[in-house]
Every structure is written in C-alpha cells, then in structure tokens.
Design an enzyme around this catalytic site. Structure first.
Site, PDB file in Angstrom:
ATOM      1  N   ASP A  67       1.038  -1.098   0.060  1.00 29.75           N
ATOM      2  CA  ASP A  67       0.032  -0.114  -0.023  1.00 29.75           C
ATOM      3  C   ASP A  67       0.769   1.300   0.104  1.00 29.75           C
ATOM      4  O   ASP A  67       1.914   1.157   0.187  1.00 29.75           O
ATOM      5  CB  ASP A  67      -0.782   0.092   1.322  1.00 29.75           C
ATOM      6  CG  ASP A  67      -2.081   1.037   1.380  1.00 29.75           C
ATOM      7  OD1 ASP A  67      -2.182   1.745   0.261  1.00 29.75           O
ATOM      8  OD2 ASP A  67      -2.408   1.270   2.441  1.00 29.75           O
ATOM      9  N   HIS A  68       0.222   2.418  -0.042  1.00 25.82           N
ATOM     10  CA  HIS A  68       0.926   3.455  -0.297  1.00 25.82           C
ATOM     11  C   HIS A  68       0.553   4.371   0.886  1.00 25.82           C
ATOM     12  O   HIS A  68      -0.484   4.532   1.167  1.00 25.82           O
ATOM     13  CB  HIS A  68       0.811   4.561  -1.465  1.00 25.82           C
ATOM     14  CG  HIS A  68       1.117   3.868  -2.824  1.00 25.82           C
ATOM     15  ND1 HIS A  68       0.438   4.196  -3.743  1.00 25.82           N
ATOM     16  CD2 HIS A  68       2.544   3.192  -3.063  1.00 25.82           C
ATOM     17  CE1 HIS A  68       1.085   3.412  -4.936  1.00 25.82           C
ATOM     18  NE2 HIS A  68       2.365   3.325  -4.479  1.00 25.82           N
ATOM     19  N   PHE A  83      -5.397   4.354   0.444  1.00 23.02           N
ATOM     20  CA  PHE A  83      -6.412   3.430   0.218  1.00 23.02           C
ATOM     21  C   PHE A  83      -5.815   2.574  -1.205  1.00 23.02           C
ATOM     22  O   PHE A  83      -6.848   2.623  -2.248  1.00 23.02           O
ATOM     23  CB  PHE A  83      -7.433   4.157  -0.106  1.00 23.02           C
ATOM     24  CG  PHE A  83      -8.034   5.207   0.870  1.00 23.02           C
ATOM     25  CD1 PHE A  83      -8.107   5.057   2.233  1.00 23.02           C
ATOM     26  CD2 PHE A  83      -7.993   6.412   0.295  1.00 23.02           C
ATOM     27  CE1 PHE A  83      -8.266   5.773   3.184  1.00 23.02           C
ATOM     28  CE2 PHE A  83      -8.244   7.498   1.526  1.00 23.02           C
ATOM     29  CZ  PHE A  83      -8.368   7.164   2.812  1.00 23.02           C
ATOM     30  N   HIS A  84      -4.689   2.070  -1.333  1.00 21.18           N
ATOM     31  CA  HIS A  84      -4.243   1.486  -2.404  1.00 21.18           C
ATOM     32  C   HIS A  84      -3.723  -0.025  -2.254  1.00 21.18           C
ATOM     33  O   HIS A  84      -2.615  -0.263  -2.509  1.00 21.18           O
ATOM     34  CB  HIS A  84      -3.023   2.210  -2.952  1.00 21.18           C
ATOM     35  CG  HIS A  84      -3.384   3.475  -3.493  1.00 21.18           C
ATOM     36  ND1 HIS A  84      -2.287   4.549  -3.912  1.00 21.18           N
ATOM     37  CD2 HIS A  84      -4.584   4.181  -3.884  1.00 21.18           C
ATOM     38  CE1 HIS A  84      -2.771   5.689  -4.295  1.00 21.18           C
ATOM     39  NE2 HIS A  84      -4.277   5.337  -4.258  1.00 21.18           N
ATOM     40  N   PRO A  85      -4.580  -0.785  -1.481  1.00 19.87           N
ATOM     41  CA  PRO A  85      -3.923  -1.996  -1.024  1.00 19.87           C
ATOM     42  C   PRO A  85      -3.840  -3.110  -2.462  1.00 19.87           C
ATOM     43  O   PRO A  85      -4.671  -3.079  -3.149  1.00 19.87           O
ATOM     44  CB  PRO A  85      -5.030  -2.750  -0.012  1.00 19.87           C
ATOM     45  CG  PRO A  85      -6.206  -1.995  -0.612  1.00 19.87           C
ATOM     46  CD  PRO A  85      -5.799  -0.475  -0.862  1.00 19.87           C
TER      47      PRO A  85
END
Length: 533
Positions: free
Chosen positions: A293-294, A470-472
């Site tokens: 994630d970021h 919110f980048h899983p």
C-alpha cells in the site's frame, strides 16, 4: 436465467463492473454479478467531494481497521473499502494516474508475459473517454470519463511554482509512462459528477437480458468438485443461495476480499485452514501475502497573505456559495477529488525513476475524512513513498466469511521505507522554506514540527497522523513462482475455472494511484476470458 450461469463474478467494484460489461457484450454469454453492498443510489456517491460522506459510512464502506503497527507508533488506522455497486471506485478520491511505464515492464521481466507497458497501454486507452481528446496515449469513447479538475487556487499554483524552483518541472500529462513533474490531477468525472465503474460500465449493461446483478449478496464460499471451481454459495437476506458457473468463477472482491474468499473456500495455507476447521481444497501459503500500500505522511503548513479553503468551508456563507457554484455551474469545491495538485519526484538522485508522490490539498485537518478543518489558513502537501518495500498480510480468523480478516500492513517496517519517507518530508520542507515563491507567505510547519530533524524524529512525529491512500494490492500475486497465486492469465494456480481479476494480482504496486490500473487489469482480463471461450 435460473441458478446456472456461464460466469459468476464476486464483487461489483472497479474490476467486476468492467468484466460484467465486456463479457455480456456477447448475448450468448450469461453472467451473474454479486455485490455484498447495496445499490449506488446514495446521492453523496455521485457528488465528487462526497467521499467525505461515503468513507467510514457503513452504507457504502466495509469500515475495516488495520491491526496495530509497531512501526507507526502502535497505531491502528481506518481502512475504507467500497461496499456498493462500483466498489471503491464509488467512494475513492477520483484521481486518474496510471503509474510509470517501468512498473509494468518490471511485471513482464518477472515472467508475466503480456504485462509490459506496451502491452497494457492499449487497455488504458480502450477504457478512457478523455476530455482532452484522442492521441497516442489517450482514447475517447470509452466507458470511463477522465476530466480536468474544475477548481484552481493560488496556493496550488504557488506550490507548483516552488516545486519548479527545486527542479521538479511543470508537466501537462502524468499518464504517458513518465510522470516526473508537477501538475493538476485529472479525475474520473463527467460534467462534474463521479464516473465510477458502476456509472461508466455497469449502467449501460444493466438492460442486457444475459446479465443478472445481485446486491446485498455476501459470498460464503467458492464451491469445488475436486480442484475445479463449479460455483458460489452466497447469503442474501439470511438465505443461503448456491449458483453454478458453467465456465468460470471470477473473484473481483479486491485485495482484502479476494484472498479472504479464497481462504474461507479452502485455498490457502493448509495449516491455518485446518486450525479453523476449513477443508483444504488446495495448499498455497502465498494467498493473502505480499500486501502493499501507499502510506501518506501528512505535514501541514500555515501560511499568511494567501487563502486556503479552511475558512471558506468553515463558514456558513462559504458553504452556501460552494453549493451554489456546484448546482449552477458544476464547478468548485464540490467537484474536488481527494487532492488537486500532484507531483512525482525522487527521494535522491540515485533512484532511476520517481519514488515519491505529492497529493497537495488546499485544506488541513487533524483527521483524514473529518469535517473539522483548522480555523487558520493552511494546506497539506502529503507525500508518499510509491515504491514501498514493506509487506503485509490478509489472514482470516474464522471459517465464516462474514467475520472480518486481520489486515496487518507492517507500514514503515523496512529501513528503506523509513529513510525514503523522511526524505519526502525533507523535500517538502525544501520546496516550502528554500523557494523564493513561498517567502512572501511566511510558511510555518504546523506538523510534524520543524524541531524534528533526524529520520527517526521525523518518522516518529509524522506517524501520529499518517494515513493510507487506500491502495492495497498484491495479495493474490501474479507470477509463476512459489510466491504467486495466479498465472499471467490470472488463473489461480492448480485450480480449474477460477480466476482473480482485481488489484490483488499486482506483483508490485504501481507508482501512483491504483484505480486506473485496476480498471486496465479488468479490461485485459476480459479479453483473456473471451479468448478462452
């Protein structure tokens, strides 16, 4: 259609809606699309700035929480994921970024044939209805509307000017494969309204007689005959319904949902599955691993002699003017995505390509998604390491798929991630305090505090307010080795008639926002599936 379909798709999100549209273009093919959430008829879904109302809202969000991470001061953070038609494309920040060409070339170099930049670019183009028109990198007439933002502010222009002083050039397009530079984001909007995959892809397909969409349908498990996926069982109104898939079961439940469903269906680490009383269909200890994630660090800077949106949004008159601007002109604050200005840069010159991303917001608040903005002029130039080396895991705690899995992110757990993140804060400070542009605005670092100077001091202080972007991705990794879950055709290894099509298949996270790449993955997967018919 009875309970027999050619394809059963679990998840009507960024990928699932794309598949439903493309597969049912053939009237001879029947598709069932299952969504655990409800219809996307909540008005705030369609107003771009409505993500403030849809995130952390059980009407539209799974409302997950991460396990505490020792590496970010023991914090557990809220982890929004869309639970409605359109999935996370219905509640996300609307930012359209493809990543760098190198991201995809690395996928191909890892043995994933057909996933290099030149291979995937046609699918980005195919998906797109680009407001700026067609060229070698962009398309028109596709289902996904991509538009320029409808608000500009002096504070954002000035950050861009200051970044240019520090060697980060002004550019016009982040999506040509080289994103080094600074400019305004483009957003997934049409005429000032959100264009989710439910709007762009699913709505035009709903009238087709060969597509059935079930909402409030929570998947219990994939059903197998030996190692062949033959259907899905799901709950609807407390009734358990079983459907058959004549051709394929497709998981598009996202980087949390897809490995969760695999594990509760008996595909995962056999020791863990047996401990929970789950019959083992196939042992693969990599299911749920490789979670990436970021993480964004959120420094806040007070400024003078220039306005931000804090006081405007905090005033009754300001809110009224914002509403009128949206209603009558479809412009302004209510059309804003999660950020307005974007930048890509290197943490140090030894990096081959940019590994930092800025999301610059003309507001500031103590809690992301909170309605209480600070009562002073300030802005938030968030910065993220877009090539993290930390890896987490999704692991189930029950054989009942209605029980949430554990989400362990392990943010900032590697030395490289900590060093790069601290370097990101230092670059922000350089832009703000060393540029001529900002001197007249007398900037002051409200957070994390200029007294924090060493890497560890910066990380320790910044960790109190870090948040996911919110980048899983990555939990059903694509590849051909023992750490992978699916092949480069997105077929689950050693299982027949089962694919995963969503962000979970990414072997490495893309260098930027992940919604556009997820839609590309689904476009490419649709062609693969059709080719196998």
């Amino acid at each position: 259609m009875s309970n027999n379909f050619d394809y059963v798709i679990a998840g009507a999100g960024s990928a699932g809606c794309v598949l439903a549209n493309r597969l049912t273009a053939n009237p001879k093919v029947s598709v069932l699309l299952l969504e655990a959430g409800g219809k996307d008829n909540y008005p705030w879904i369609h107003i771009p700035v409505g993500y403030f109302k849809t995130m952390h809202n059980p009407k539209t969000d799974w409302c997950f929480k991460t396990e505490p991470d020792e590496s970010i001061n023991g914090r557990s953070i809220n982890y929004p994921r869309g639970k409605t038609l359109g999935g996370s494309s219905s509640i996300n920040g609307l930012l359209y970024i493809r990543g760098q060409s190198q991201d995809y070339d690395i996928w191909r170099q890892q043995g994933n044939t057909g996933w290099g930049w030149d291979d995937v670019l046609p699918y980005f183009i195919k998906s797109e209805n680009q407001e700026r028109g067609k060229n070698e990198f962009h398309g028109v007439g596709g289902p996904l509307s991509v538009s320029d933002i409808r608000i500009k502010l002096d504070i954002l222009d000035e950050f861009q000017n200051a970044a240019e002083e520090m060697g980060i050039p002004k550019i016009k397009d982040f999506n040509t494969g080289d994103n080094f530079g600074c400019d305004y984001f483009q957003v997934t909007e049409k005429n000032g309204l959100r264009c989710s995959t439910a709007v762009g892809y699913l709505n035009p397909a709903k009238k087709r007689l060969n597509l059935k969409v079930e909402v409030k349908a929570h998947v219990k498990q994939i059903n197998f005959e030996g190692k062949k996926a033959v259907g899905i069982s799901y709950w609807k109104n407390d009734e358990l319904i079983t459907v058959k898939a004549n051709k394929e079961v497709i998981l598009s439940a996202g980087s949390i949902g897809s490995p969760h469903i695999l594990q509760t269906s008996g595909v995962g680490d056999e020791n863990k599955l047996r401990e929970l009383g789950i019959s083992v269909t196939h042992h693969n200890s990599s299911v749920g691993k490789n979670l990436q994630d970021h993480l964004m660090l959120r420094p806040v800077y007070k400024v003078k002699n220039i306005k931000t949106l804090n006081k405007t949004i905090n005033s009754f008159f300001g809110k009224m003017m914002i509403g009128m601007e949206f209603v009558f002109l479809r412009k302004g604050v209510m059309t804003m995505g999660a950020s307005q200005l974007c930048g890509f840069a290197k943490s140090d010159e030894s990096r081959e390509t940019p590994n930092l991303q800025f999301h610059v917001q003309p507001i500031s608040t103590d809690r992301l998604g909170g309605s209480n903005l600070h009562n002073f002029n300030a802005f938030t130039p968030t910065v993220a390491n877009i090539r993290p080396t930390s890896r987490g895991e999704i692991s189930i705690t029950s054989k009942d798929s209605r029980v949430y899995p554990k989400i362990k992110m392990n943010y900032l757990s590697t030395e490289d991630d900590r060093q790069v993140s601290a370097a990101g804060i230092r670059l922000v400070r350089k832009i703000i305090f060393e540029s001529e542009t900002f001197k007249k605005y007398q900037p002051e670092e409200f957070r994390p505090g200029i007294n924090n100077q060493s890497d560890e001091e910066i990380i320790q202080a910044a960790s109190e307010h870090v948040q996911t972007i919110f980048h899983p991705v990555g939990t059903c990794k694509m590849g051909n080795d023992t750490t992978s879950v699916v092949s480069d055709k997105l077929k689950v290894h050693d299982i027949e008639n089962l694919r995963v099509v969503d962000a979970s298949i990414m072997p490495n996270i893309t260098s930027g926002n992940t919604n556009a790449p997820t839609i590309m993955i689904a476009e490419k997967a649709a062609d693969m599936i059709i080719a196998d018919q």
